[in-house]
Design a protein around this motif. Structure first.
Motif, PDB file in Angstrom:
ATOM      1  N   ALA A  18     -10.266   0.551  -7.069  1.00 17.99           N
ATOM      2  CA  ALA A  18     -11.037   0.914  -5.881  1.00 17.99           C
ATOM      3  C   ALA A  18     -12.505   0.614  -6.137  1.00 17.99           C
ATOM      4  O   ALA A  18     -12.946   0.509  -7.272  1.00 17.99           O
ATOM      5  N   ARG A  19     -13.236   0.479  -5.043  1.00 18.26           N
ATOM      6  CA  ARG A  19     -14.694   0.420  -5.119  1.00 18.26           C
ATOM      7  C   ARG A  19     -15.225   1.292  -3.991  1.00 18.26           C
ATOM      8  O   ARG A  19     -14.622   1.415  -2.930  1.00 18.26           O
TER       9      ARG A  19
ATOM     10  N   TRP B  74     -15.459  -2.441  -9.136  1.00 20.59           N
ATOM     11  CA  TRP B  74     -14.082  -1.971  -9.072  1.00 20.59           C
ATOM     12  C   TRP B  74     -13.799  -1.078 -10.279  1.00 20.59           C
ATOM     13  O   TRP B  74     -14.286  -1.336 -11.376  1.00 20.59           O
TER      14      TRP B  74
ATOM     15  N   VAL C  61      -7.803   3.378 -10.500  1.00 17.85           N
ATOM     16  CA  VAL C  61      -7.512   4.656  -9.851  1.00 17.85           C
ATOM     17  C   VAL C  61      -6.029   4.980  -9.947  1.00 17.85           C
ATOM     18  O   VAL C  61      -5.186   4.101 -10.118  1.00 17.85           O
TER      19      VAL C  61
ATOM     20  N   LEU D  75      -7.194  10.168  -4.640  1.00 17.55           N
ATOM     21  CA  LEU D  75      -7.438   9.179  -5.687  1.00 17.55           C
ATOM     22  C   LEU D  75      -8.213   9.789  -6.840  1.00 17.55           C
ATOM     23  O   LEU D  75      -9.161  10.554  -6.637  1.00 17.55           O
TER      24      LEU D  75
ATOM     25  N   TYR E  44     -11.588  11.000  -5.163  1.00 19.61           N
ATOM     26  CA  TYR E  44     -12.066  10.314  -3.961  1.00 19.61           C
ATOM     27  C   TYR E  44     -11.071  10.439  -2.820  1.00 19.61           C
ATOM     28  O   TYR E  44      -9.858  10.476  -3.043  1.00 19.61           O
TER      29      TYR E  44
ATOM     30  N   LEU F 214      -9.430   8.603   0.512  1.00 21.99           N
ATOM     31  CA  LEU F 214      -9.116   7.215   0.849  1.00 21.99           C
ATOM     32  C   LEU F 214     -10.188   6.601   1.734  1.00 21.99           C
ATOM     33  O   LEU F 214     -10.457   5.402   1.664  1.00 21.99           O
TER      34      LEU F 214
ATOM     35  N   VAL G  62     -13.311   4.723  -0.139  1.00 20.42           N
ATOM     36  CA  VAL G  62     -13.183   3.569  -1.015  1.00 20.42           C
ATOM     37  C   VAL G  62     -12.455   2.417  -0.341  1.00 20.42           C
ATOM     38  O   VAL G  62     -11.766   2.594   0.659  1.00 20.42           O
TER      39      VAL G  62
ATOM     40  N   LEU H 105      -9.560  -0.294  -1.411  1.00 24.28           N
ATOM     41  CA  LEU H 105      -8.542  -0.429  -2.445  1.00 24.28           C
ATOM     42  C   LEU H 105      -8.249  -1.887  -2.755  1.00 24.28           C
ATOM     43  O   LEU H 105      -8.364  -2.762  -1.885  1.00 24.28           O
TER      44      LEU H 105
ATOM     45  N   ASP I  27      -8.373  -7.751  -2.849  1.00 19.68           N
ATOM     46  CA  ASP I  27      -8.877  -6.701  -1.966  1.00 19.68           C
ATOM     47  C   ASP I  27      -7.805  -6.437  -0.911  1.00 19.68           C
ATOM     48  O   ASP I  27      -7.425  -7.329  -0.156  1.00 19.68           O
TER      49      ASP I  27
ATOM     50  N   SER J  85     -12.515  -4.963 -12.738  1.00 24.90           N
ATOM     51  CA  SER J  85     -12.637  -3.517 -12.850  1.00 24.90           C
ATOM     52  C   SER J  85     -12.859  -3.086 -14.278  1.00 24.90           C
ATOM     53  O   SER J  85     -12.506  -3.774 -15.225  1.00 24.90           O
TER      54      SER J  85
END
Length: 88
Positions: A17-18, A34, A37, A47, A54, A56, A59, A61, A72, A84
């Motif tokens: 995730a970012r 990234w 998670v 997450l 976090y 959803l 972020v 995914l 992505d 990541s």
């Protein structure tokens, strides 16, 4: 591909995730970075990663493939530049 090859490829993938720029958590990582998670059962923060929890909604995914390329999940684009962090 054989069934074994498909299963091995699936095992070599990691959900990443970012943090979205509009999230209140923006700034907890390097911009657009990234990180690995895990998805967990939780009332709101599904997450776990980057030593935080976090939602959803906070972020974007992606999936890191065995080759290190990140796909992505929001737009299907691949990302080769910002891999990541491989941290738990």
């Amino acid at each position: 591909m054989t069934k074994v090859e498909v299963e091995t490829d699936m095992m070599d993938q990691q959900l990443v995730a970012r943090i979205k720029r509009r999230s209140k958590y923006w700034g907890q990582t390097e911009p657009h970075r990234w990180f690995d998670v895990l998805v967990v059962e939780d009332a709101g923060y599904h997450l776990r990663g980057n030593s935080n929890n976090y939602r959803l909604d906070d972020v974007v995914l992606g999936v890191r493939l065995a080759s290190g390329v990140i796909v992505d999940l929001a737009n299907g684009k691949t990302n080769r530049r910002r891999t990541s962090d491989r941290q738990g």
